[in-house]
Write a protein that holds these residues in place. Structure first.
Motif, PDB file in Angstrom:
ATOM      1  N   ALA A 227       0.832  -1.209   0.000  1.00 41.07           N
ATOM      2  CA  ALA A 227       0.000   0.000   0.000  1.00 41.07           C
ATOM      3  C   ALA A 227       0.866   1.257   0.000  1.00 41.07           C
ATOM      4  O   ALA A 227       0.419   2.323  -0.446  1.00 41.07           O
ATOM      5  CB  ALA A 227      -0.917   0.003   1.220  1.00 41.07           C
ATOM      6  N   ARG A 228       2.097   1.113   0.489  1.00 42.83           N
ATOM      7  CA  ARG A 228       2.997   2.273   0.603  1.00 42.83           C
ATOM      8  C   ARG A 228       4.434   1.782   0.521  1.00 42.83           C
ATOM      9  O   ARG A 228       4.761   0.703   1.007  1.00 42.83           O
ATOM     10  CB  ARG A 228       2.772   2.972   1.951  1.00 42.83           C
ATOM     11  N   ILE A 229       5.289   2.584  -0.126  1.00 40.90           N
ATOM     12  CA  ILE A 229       6.715   2.278  -0.204  1.00 40.90           C
ATOM     13  C   ILE A 229       7.479   3.448   0.403  1.00 40.90           C
ATOM     14  O   ILE A 229       7.269   4.599   0.014  1.00 40.90           O
ATOM     15  CB  ILE A 229       7.152   2.044  -1.668  1.00 40.90           C
ATOM     16  N   ASP A 230       8.357   3.153   1.364  1.00 42.06           N
ATOM     17  CA  ASP A 230       9.035   4.203   2.123  1.00 42.06           C
ATOM     18  C   ASP A 230      10.492   4.417   1.727  1.00 42.06           C
ATOM     19  O   ASP A 230      11.187   5.211   2.364  1.00 42.06           O
ATOM     20  CB  ASP A 230       8.995   3.864   3.622  1.00 42.06           C
ATOM     21  N   VAL A 231      10.966   3.701   0.705  1.00 44.52           N
ATOM     22  CA  VAL A 231      12.363   3.809   0.287  1.00 44.52           C
ATOM     23  C   VAL A 231      12.403   3.981  -1.228  1.00 44.52           C
ATOM     24  O   VAL A 231      11.397   3.794  -1.913  1.00 44.52           O
ATOM     25  CB  VAL A 231      13.172   2.566   0.712  1.00 44.52           C
ATOM     26  N   LYS A 232      13.592   4.305  -1.739  1.00 41.93           N
ATOM     27  CA  LYS A 232      13.727   4.535  -3.187  1.00 41.93           C
ATOM     28  C   LYS A 232      14.967   3.814  -3.708  1.00 41.93           C
ATOM     29  O   LYS A 232      15.857   3.446  -2.924  1.00 41.93           O
ATOM     30  CB  LYS A 232      13.828   6.035  -3.466  1.00 41.93           C
ATOM     31  N   PRO A 233      15.039   3.583  -5.026  1.00 43.13           N
ATOM     32  CA  PRO A 233      16.203   2.898  -5.590  1.00 43.13           C
ATOM     33  C   PRO A 233      17.514   3.574  -5.195  1.00 43.13           C
ATOM     34  O   PRO A 233      17.621   4.807  -5.203  1.00 43.13           O
ATOM     35  CB  PRO A 233      15.963   2.988  -7.106  1.00 43.13           C
ATOM     36  N   GLY A 234      18.473   2.757  -4.827  1.00 46.27           N
ATOM     37  CA  GLY A 234      19.776   3.247  -4.384  1.00 46.27           C
ATOM     38  C   GLY A 234      19.907   3.366  -2.883  1.00 46.27           C
ATOM     39  O   GLY A 234      21.025   3.468  -2.371  1.00 46.27           O
ATOM     40  N   ASP A 235      18.790   3.355  -2.156  1.00 52.27           N
ATOM     41  CA  ASP A 235      18.848   3.458  -0.697  1.00 52.27           C
ATOM     42  C   ASP A 235      19.471   2.198  -0.092  1.00 52.27           C
ATOM     43  O   ASP A 235      19.180   1.075  -0.522  1.00 52.27           O
ATOM     44  CB  ASP A 235      17.450   3.626  -0.101  1.00 52.27           C
ATOM     45  N   ARG A 236      20.304   2.399   0.917  1.00 49.56           N
ATOM     46  CA  ARG A 236      20.796   1.300   1.738  1.00 49.56           C
ATOM     47  C   ARG A 236      19.825   1.131   2.902  1.00 49.56           C
ATOM     48  O   ARG A 236      19.493   2.104   3.598  1.00 49.56           O
ATOM     49  CB  ARG A 236      22.197   1.635   2.257  1.00 49.56           C
ATOM     50  N   VAL A 237      19.321  -0.097   3.100  1.00 45.35           N
ATOM     51  CA  VAL A 237      18.404  -0.349   4.214  1.00 45.35           C
ATOM     52  C   VAL A 237      19.052  -1.345   5.164  1.00 45.35           C
ATOM     53  O   VAL A 237      19.853  -2.193   4.757  1.00 45.35           O
ATOM     54  CB  VAL A 237      17.038  -0.878   3.722  1.00 45.35           C
ATOM     55  N   GLU A 238      18.712  -1.236   6.430  1.00 45.55           N
ATOM     56  CA  GLU A 238      19.245  -2.137   7.443  1.00 45.55           C
ATOM     57  C   GLU A 238      18.159  -3.105   7.902  1.00 45.55           C
ATOM     58  O   GLU A 238      16.962  -2.821   7.781  1.00 45.55           O
ATOM     59  CB  GLU A 238      19.777  -1.342   8.640  1.00 45.55           C
ATOM     60  N   GLN A 239      18.572  -4.240   8.420  1.00 46.98           N
ATOM     61  CA  GLN A 239      17.616  -5.237   8.887  1.00 46.98           C
ATOM     62  C   GLN A 239      16.691  -4.634   9.938  1.00 46.98           C
ATOM     63  O   GLN A 239      17.131  -3.941  10.854  1.00 46.98           O
ATOM     64  CB  GLN A 239      18.350  -6.435   9.476  1.00 46.98           C
ATOM     65  N   GLY A 240      15.389  -4.856   9.781  1.00 41.98           N
ATOM     66  CA  GLY A 240      14.403  -4.338  10.719  1.00 41.98           C
ATOM     67  C   GLY A 240      13.883  -2.958  10.380  1.00 41.98           C
ATOM     68  O   GLY A 240      12.927  -2.491  10.997  1.00 41.98           O
ATOM     69  N   GLN A 241      14.473  -2.291   9.394  1.00 44.93           N
ATOM     70  CA  GLN A 241      14.014  -0.959   8.992  1.00 44.93           C
ATOM     71  C   GLN A 241      12.660  -1.069   8.296  1.00 44.93           C
ATOM     72  O   GLN A 241      12.435  -1.962   7.473  1.00 44.93           O
ATOM     73  CB  GLN A 241      15.036  -0.330   8.049  1.00 44.93           C
ATOM     74  N   VAL A 242      11.743  -0.157   8.592  1.00 42.15           N
ATOM     75  CA  VAL A 242      10.447  -0.147   7.923  1.00 42.15           C
ATOM     76  C   VAL A 242      10.644   0.329   6.485  1.00 42.15           C
ATOM     77  O   VAL A 242      11.225   1.399   6.243  1.00 42.15           O
ATOM     78  CB  VAL A 242       9.438   0.756   8.656  1.00 42.15           C
TER      79      VAL A 242
END
Length: 276
Positions: A227-242
């Protein structure tokens, strides 16, 4: 206070661990892979750092500490054969038995007819979008985020299992490519392991809100119907991040998270990755 048997068990385990470490140090050329795995598994092995490793015609990356990874598809036969050339020029072959699984049939009713038998213009759109997804899965870099112990991206009942044959509105479709987790609309979705976002689109025809995260060495996760995306291409995400929220976008009959995993184009079972 621990009982004598418990102390003896603890001593024995410590001794075995010490012997294993000593054996590894005494034999730095060891090649270690599991003896057997299930269809749909992510397979991790150990080789001497600096080795050249090949599986199914593809050269595998080797981490600085000697780990390699690859995936076995739903219909993989046995055995899976891995070829290793050590830095000193000697070679080894690992033959891994593949355990077959049963694939039940799942019937899904109430799906919008245009997503089951799309008209030509819609079929063209679906093909274009599928090509974008395939391209996003080709990233092959040296990050080893795949080596983390993966966590559930959302808590809920498993409403669809990897590999099961799908029948949509009475018409046979492709085997299910991931795991469906039922959860209320808007439930936060967390990254099951660290990685880099390679695709984020809130309106693909079949999969609706679609997000891909690459975990290194060709291993990636995809999250569909968001329903919603909170990140964008190229972003580094960490485990557990929404990273987004559960939805029912695209071809969906109710709110749920579809979590799929791949090794490049090979689809693997997220549930097996969680259980390893």
């Amino acid at each position: 206070m621990r009982s004598r048997p418990a102390l003896l068990r603890g001593f024995a385990m410590a001794l075995l661990a010490s012997l294993a470490c000593a054996a590894a140090a005494a034999d730095p050329g060891r090649v270690v892979f599991p003896a057997s795995v299930q269809q749909g598994a992510m397979v991790i092995g150990k080789v001497p750092p600096g080795s050249e490793v090949e599986y199914a015609g593809r050269r595998l990356r080797v981490t600085p500490y000697g780990s390699v990874v690859f995936g076995l598809g739903r219909d993989a036969g046995e055995p899976a054969v891995v070829s290793v050339r050590r830095p000193d020029g000697t070679t080894a072959t690992a033959s891994i038995a593949v355990t077959p699984r049963d694939w039940p049939v799942e019937r899904v009713s109430g799906v919008p007819p245009r997503t089951v038998e799309p008209p030509p213009e819609v079929a063209e759109r679906i093909a274009r979008e599928a090509a974008r997804v395939r391209e996003a899965r080709q990233l092959d870099d040296a990050r080893a985020d795949f080596a983390q112990a993966f966590m559930w991206p959302v808590q809920g009942r498993i409403s669809g299992r990897f590999g099961n044959q799908r029948i949509y509105n009475g018409k046979p479709g492709s085997p299910h490519s991931g795991m469906d987790i039922a959860a209320p609309n808007g439930t936060p979705v967390m990254a099951p392991a660290a990685g880099v976002v390679t695709l984020a689109d809130d309106d693909l025809y079949l999969t609706g809100g679609t997000l891909l995260i690459d975990h290194g060495h060709g291993i990636s996760s995809n999250f569909l119907h968001l329903a919603r995306i909170d990140v964008k291409p190229g972003d580094r995400v960490e485990q557990g991040q929404v990273i987004g929220a559960v939805g029912a976008t695209g071809r969906a009959t109710g709110p749920h998270l579809h979590w799929g995993m791949n090794w490049f184009e090979v689809r693997i079972d997220p549930l097996l990755v969680l259980e390893r």
